[in-house]
Design a protein around this motif. Sequence first.
Motif, short mmCIF file in Angstrom:
data_model
loop_
_atom_site.label_atom_id
_atom_site.label_comp_id
_atom_site.label_asym_id
_atom_site.label_seq_id
_atom_site.Cartn_x
_atom_site.Cartn_y
_atom_site.Cartn_z
N GLY A 34 -33.14 -3.46 0.98
CA GLY A 34 -32.31 -4.63 1.22
C GLY A 34 -33.00 -5.82 1.85
O GLY A 34 -32.39 -6.86 2.05
N CYS A 35 -34.28 -5.67 2.18
CA CYS A 35 -34.98 -6.76 2.86
C CYS A 35 -35.10 -7.97 1.94
O CYS A 35 -35.44 -7.85 0.78
CB CYS A 35 -36.37 -6.32 3.31
N GLY A 36 -34.82 -9.14 2.50
CA GLY A 36 -34.94 -10.38 1.74
C GLY A 36 -35.61 -11.46 2.55
O GLY A 36 -35.46 -12.65 2.29
N ARG A 37 -36.37 -11.06 3.56
CA ARG A 37 -36.99 -12.04 4.45
C ARG A 37 -37.95 -12.97 3.72
O ARG A 37 -37.98 -14.16 4.01
CB ARG A 37 -37.67 -11.33 5.62
N CYS A 38 -38.72 -12.45 2.80
CA CYS A 38 -39.66 -13.33 2.08
C CYS A 38 -38.89 -14.33 1.22
O CYS A 38 -39.29 -15.49 1.09
CB CYS A 38 -40.66 -12.53 1.26
N CYS A 39 -37.76 -13.91 0.67
CA CYS A 39 -36.94 -14.79 -0.17
C CYS A 39 -36.28 -15.90 0.64
O CYS A 39 -35.94 -16.95 0.10
CB CYS A 39 -35.86 -14.00 -0.88
N ALA A 40 -36.08 -15.66 1.92
CA ALA A 40 -35.42 -16.64 2.77
C ALA A 40 -36.39 -17.67 3.31
O ALA A 40 -36.00 -18.55 4.08
CB ALA A 40 -34.71 -15.92 3.92
N ASN A 41 -37.64 -17.60 2.90
CA ASN A 41 -38.66 -18.55 3.35
C ASN A 41 -38.60 -19.80 2.46
O ASN A 41 -38.85 -19.73 1.26
CB ASN A 41 -40.04 -17.90 3.26
N PRO A 42 -38.31 -20.97 3.04
CA PRO A 42 -38.21 -22.18 2.24
C PRO A 42 -39.56 -22.74 1.78
O PRO A 42 -39.60 -23.68 1.01
CB PRO A 42 -37.52 -23.17 3.17
N GLU A 43 -40.66 -22.14 2.22
CA GLU A 43 -41.98 -22.66 1.87
C GLU A 43 -42.62 -21.95 0.68
O GLU A 43 -43.77 -22.22 0.35
CB GLU A 43 -42.89 -22.57 3.10
N VAL A 44 -41.90 -21.06 0.02
CA VAL A 44 -42.44 -20.35 -1.14
C VAL A 44 -42.59 -21.34 -2.29
O VAL A 44 -41.69 -22.14 -2.55
CB VAL A 44 -41.54 -19.17 -1.54
N GLU A 45 -43.73 -21.26 -2.97
CA GLU A 45 -44.01 -22.18 -4.07
C GLU A 45 -44.38 -21.44 -5.35
O GLU A 45 -44.86 -20.30 -5.29
CB GLU A 45 -45.16 -23.12 -3.69
N ALA A 46 -44.17 -22.10 -6.46
CA ALA A 46 -44.56 -21.61 -7.78
C ALA A 46 -44.84 -22.82 -8.65
O ALA A 46 -44.60 -23.96 -8.25
CB ALA A 46 -43.45 -20.76 -8.38
N THR A 47 -45.29 -22.57 -9.85
CA THR A 47 -45.51 -23.65 -10.82
C THR A 47 -44.31 -23.70 -11.77
O THR A 47 -43.62 -22.69 -11.96
CB THR A 47 -46.79 -23.41 -11.64
#
Length: 193
Positions: A34-47
């Motif tokens: 159930g962990c979603g901590r990485c998803c809750a990071n607003p600094e995640v980037e992609a192309t």
Amino acid sequence: MNTDVIERLLALYQQIDEETTAFQAATGLQCPAGCGRCCANPEVEATPLEMLPLAIELFRRGEAQYWLERLADHNELGVCVFYQSDPLIPGNGRCGVYAWRPAVCRLFGYATVKNKQGTPELAACRHHKQTVPATVEIAKKAVTAGVPAPDFSQYGNEIANLDPHLGQEQMPLNQAIKIAIERVGLIAQFGGE
């Protein structure tokens, strides 16, 4: 739309998933349920390229316009619009488009980066370090011992080489998906590549 590029991108995603699964099996490193901590990071980037398969899927489902409207109301620099937080457990949540997530979301917590000496090191998740430090140490030692793990730079370069225009520039996830949806929409409306 160059379907060959999309097919090659999806093949890279499958390769990432296979390498990540093998690394998890070899080291025992897993995300807490159930962990979603990485998803809750607003600094995640992609192309934008990484988001094209998702954009195509949204058009296939007839949801592209809905998500464009949601993106217009959502902070482009905020948490991913597809993240569904758990209202009962802080820090838990899930990706609403898991099968279509970009490379960074597939690699996070299980991939390596090169240190100053050019040696691969596990780019461990902060939450993993806090909750399962012994397992993180096992995973780090496994990387040092040569256990194969996916590499952020390798996959970043491979994605960039698929399409130098759409695969080079990293940007916030919401901005990347907006550009991808608009691109697929323009191609659907006017044709072309």
